[in-house]
Design a protein around this motif. Structure first.
Motif, PDB file in Angstrom:
ATOM      1  N   ARG A   1      -2.133 -30.248 -38.451  1.00 35.04           N
ATOM      2  CA  ARG A   1      -1.370 -30.734 -37.311  1.00 35.04           C
ATOM      3  C   ARG A   1      -1.284 -29.639 -36.249  1.00 35.04           C
ATOM      4  NH1 ARG A   1      -1.045 -36.060 -37.670  1.00 35.04           N
ATOM      5  NH2 ARG A   1       0.886 -36.121 -36.444  1.00 35.04           N
ATOM      6  N   TYR A   2      -1.178 -30.058 -34.984  1.00 36.92           N
ATOM      7  CA  TYR A   2      -1.098 -29.081 -33.899  1.00 36.92           C
ATOM      8  C   TYR A   2       0.094 -28.143 -34.074  1.00 36.92           C
ATOM      9  CZ  TYR A   2      -4.310 -32.411 -31.687  1.00 36.92           C
ATOM     10  OH  TYR A   2      -5.359 -33.254 -31.417  1.00 36.92           O
ATOM     11  N   GLU A   3       1.231 -28.704 -34.451  1.00 34.54           N
ATOM     12  CA  GLU A   3       2.431 -27.887 -34.596  1.00 34.54           C
ATOM     13  C   GLU A   3       2.258 -26.825 -35.674  1.00 34.54           C
ATOM     14  OE1 GLU A   3       3.283 -31.473 -32.436  1.00 34.54           O
ATOM     15  OE2 GLU A   3       2.354 -31.179 -34.416  1.00 34.54           O
ATOM     16  N   GLU A   4       1.498 -27.151 -36.711  1.00 37.31           N
ATOM     17  CA  GLU A   4       1.222 -26.179 -37.767  1.00 37.31           C
ATOM     18  C   GLU A   4       0.406 -25.012 -37.219  1.00 37.31           C
ATOM     19  OE1 GLU A   4      -1.412 -25.901 -41.904  1.00 37.31           O
ATOM     20  OE2 GLU A   4      -1.196 -27.816 -40.845  1.00 37.31           O
ATOM     21  N   LEU A   5      -0.636 -25.323 -36.443  1.00 32.56           N
ATOM     22  CA  LEU A   5      -1.471 -24.278 -35.868  1.00 32.56           C
ATOM     23  C   LEU A   5      -0.660 -23.402 -34.912  1.00 32.56           C
ATOM     24  CD1 LEU A   5      -4.646 -26.443 -35.118  1.00 32.56           C
ATOM     25  CD2 LEU A   5      -4.308 -24.869 -37.037  1.00 32.56           C
ATOM     26  N   VAL A   6       0.165 -24.031 -34.096  1.00 29.72           N
ATOM     27  CA  VAL A   6       0.996 -23.276 -33.151  1.00 29.72           C
ATOM     28  C   VAL A   6       1.980 -22.381 -33.890  1.00 29.72           C
ATOM     29  CG1 VAL A   6       2.748 -23.461 -31.340  1.00 29.72           C
ATOM     30  CG2 VAL A   6       0.769 -24.982 -31.311  1.00 29.72           C
ATOM     31  N   SER A   7       2.549 -22.884 -34.979  1.00 28.20           N
ATOM     32  CA  SER A   7       3.558 -22.097 -35.713  1.00 28.20           C
ATOM     33  C   SER A   7       2.973 -20.799 -36.247  1.00 28.20           C
ATOM     34  CB  SER A   7       4.164 -22.917 -36.856  1.00 28.20           C
ATOM     35  OG  SER A   7       3.224 -23.100 -37.913  1.00 28.20           O
ATOM     36  N   TYR A   8       1.701 -20.827 -36.675  1.00 30.84           N
ATOM     37  CA  TYR A   8       1.073 -19.600 -37.162  1.00 30.84           C
ATOM     38  C   TYR A   8       0.721 -18.660 -36.015  1.00 30.84           C
ATOM     39  CZ  TYR A   8       0.940 -20.814 -42.072  1.00 30.84           C
ATOM     40  OH  TYR A   8       1.305 -21.098 -43.369  1.00 30.84           O
ATOM     41  N   LEU A   9       0.373 -19.219 -34.854  1.00 33.05           N
ATOM     42  CA  LEU A   9       0.143 -18.374 -33.688  1.00 33.05           C
ATOM     43  C   LEU A   9       1.410 -17.629 -33.284  1.00 33.05           C
ATOM     44  CD1 LEU A   9      -1.586 -17.436 -31.249  1.00 33.05           C
ATOM     45  CD2 LEU A   9      -0.830 -19.517 -30.061  1.00 33.05           C
ATOM     46  N   MET A  10       2.561 -18.285 -33.458  1.00 27.54           N
ATOM     47  CA  MET A  10       3.829 -17.716 -33.005  1.00 27.54           C
ATOM     48  C   MET A  10       4.423 -16.708 -33.983  1.00 27.54           C
ATOM     49  SD  MET A  10       4.255 -19.277 -30.101  1.00 27.54           S
ATOM     50  CE  MET A  10       5.978 -18.908 -29.739  1.00 27.54           C
ATOM     51  N   LYS A  11       3.942 -16.694 -35.220  1.00 28.31           N
ATOM     52  CA  LYS A  11       4.554 -15.827 -36.231  1.00 28.31           C
ATOM     53  C   LYS A  11       4.408 -14.358 -35.844  1.00 28.31           C
ATOM     54  CE  LYS A  11       3.965 -18.876 -40.245  1.00 28.31           C
ATOM     55  NZ  LYS A  11       5.397 -19.144 -40.443  1.00 28.31           N
ATOM     56  N   ASP A  12       5.552 -13.669 -35.643  1.00 30.94           N
ATOM     57  CA  ASP A  12       5.580 -12.237 -35.344  1.00 30.94           C
ATOM     58  C   ASP A  12       4.640 -11.867 -34.203  1.00 30.94           C
ATOM     59  OD1 ASP A  12       7.402 -11.776 -37.443  1.00 30.94           O
ATOM     60  OD2 ASP A  12       5.776 -11.663 -38.890  1.00 30.94           O
ATOM     61  N   ASN A  13       4.487 -12.770 -33.253  1.00 25.79           N
ATOM     62  CA  ASN A  13       3.522 -12.563 -32.171  1.00 25.79           C
ATOM     63  C   ASN A  13       4.189 -12.853 -30.838  1.00 25.79           C
ATOM     64  OD1 ASN A  13       1.070 -12.059 -30.906  1.00 25.79           O
ATOM     65  ND2 ASN A  13       0.306 -14.147 -31.192  1.00 25.79           N
ATOM     66  N   GLU A  14       3.813 -12.121 -29.828  1.00 26.94           N
ATOM     67  CA  GLU A  14       4.293 -12.398 -28.475  1.00 26.94           C
ATOM     68  C   GLU A  14       3.273 -13.282 -27.771  1.00 26.94           C
ATOM     69  OE1 GLU A  14       5.835 -10.125 -24.415  1.00 26.94           O
ATOM     70  OE2 GLU A  14       4.724  -9.008 -25.935  1.00 26.94           O
ATOM     71  N   THR A  15       3.716 -14.436 -27.319  1.00 26.46           N
ATOM     72  CA  THR A  15       2.845 -15.321 -26.558  1.00 26.46           C
ATOM     73  C   THR A  15       3.431 -15.507 -25.166  1.00 26.46           C
ATOM     74  OG1 THR A  15       3.975 -17.257 -27.455  1.00 26.46           O
ATOM     75  CG2 THR A  15       1.971 -16.537 -28.582  1.00 26.46           C
ATOM     76  N   PHE A  16       2.641 -16.080 -24.285  1.00 24.18           N
ATOM     77  CA  PHE A  16       3.001 -16.130 -22.872  1.00 24.18           C
ATOM     78  C   PHE A  16       2.884 -17.563 -22.353  1.00 24.18           C
ATOM     79  CE2 PHE A  16       0.790 -12.228 -24.024  1.00 24.18           C
ATOM     80  CZ  PHE A  16       1.740 -11.260 -23.692  1.00 24.18           C
TER      81      PHE A  16
END
Length: 294
Positions: free
Chosen positions: A232-247
């Motif tokens: 799921r898209y939300e799953e992929l996004v959640s791993y991108l956000m883990k301990d990471n700074e996004t913009f």
């Protein structure tokens, strides 16, 4: 509702809204990031904001194909997901010359998805700009993908077409070579528009078609649907956000399921078209990087 950016003058881009009946309305911004900042600070929906801005406006007389389209969003970073489709897993196994229990089999079934930094603003090109092929690779393909346009909290603001150019022989030689197989000058294209997420009934029902032309002849055409995506898209996004700074404006490409035949490789002068009807057609000519003057 889609958002585009086009060149108004040599020094200035113009943001515009494209309605489903193909009418174009100017928006009071020069970039999608300006637009995002405006909407996020007012805590309103993006569609509401657009409708308010164009309510008393007249449409632009020019047609979409007459405009000099630019990157719809200049992302500081473009990230990508790998092995999210069964066909992608099988293609990676073929590159690596393995048949069972490979790293690609494991990541396809693992809880944690594969994520990697694909591109930066200066490496990413927009509609009709050339994508480059590497001078040290003999097996290169486009990878047509649906991209998620995110705000800094990971909310999906919209959907965009992405081309995750790939050197199959480099990655197949050793999976540790992934950055070189994926990241180089003009190795990623994004466009031609951003479809606002609020206007999409089912984001798991996008048809993706890739066409490649050589000497004005169609030499490859393949299609797939995002319903084939394992995660799921939300799953992929959640791993991108883990301990990471996004913009604001980060784009996350969700993986490919349209792959040319194993004997195919891109050549100088080819033309790539990737179409998602709800978003548009992303078209880019192919150039040999070694032949391009910096």
């Amino acid at each position: 509702m889609r958002i585009i950016s086009y060149k108004l003058t040599e020094e200035r881009n113009q943001l515009a809204a494209l309605t489903d009946n193909d009418q174009l309305y100017p928006l009071p911004f020069t970039s999608f990031l300006e637009f995002m900042n405006h909407v996020e600070n007012r805590d309103q929906s993006y569609l509401t904001a657009v409708n308010e801005m164009i309510a008393d406006s007249l449409p632009i007389e020019a047609r979409l194909e007459e405009l000099d389209l630019q990157l719809p969003v200049r992302s500081y970073e473009v990230w990508a997901c790998g092995v999210t489709y069964l066909k992608s897993r099988d293609a990676r196994n073929l590159e690596a010359k393995v048949t069972t229990n490979s790293y690609y089999d494991k990541v396809y079934d693992a809880k944690r998805p594969e994520l990697f930094l694909k591109s930066t603003e200066r490496r990413t090109v927009g509609p009709n700009d050339p994508v480059f092929i590497r001078s040290d690779s003999n097996w290169q393909i486009p990878e047509p993908e649906l991209g998620l346009v995110l705000n800094k909290t990971g909310k999906i603001i919209g959907y965009v077409i992405g081309n995750d150019m790939s050197s199959r022989d480099i990655e197949g030689e050793n999976p540790l070579y992934l950055p070189q197989a994926k990241v180089w000058k003009h190795s990623c294209s994004i466009g031609p528009a951003i479809r606002l997420a609020e206007t999409v009934a089912n984001p798991y029902d996008f048809d993706i078609t890739c066409r490649i032309f050589r000497n004005d002849q169609l030499i490859f055409e393949g299609s797939a649907n995002t319903s084939q995506l394992k995660r799921r898209y939300e799953e992929l996004v959640s791993y991108l956000m883990k301990d990471n700074e996004t913009f604001d404006g980060t784009v996350l490409l969700t993986g490919t399921c349209v792959i040319p035949p194993d004997e195919f490789t891109l050549q100088e002068g080819d033309q790539i078209e990737i179409e998602i009807p709800e978003i548009g057609v992303l078209s880019n000519p192919v150039r040999q990087l070694a032949a391009v003057k910096n």
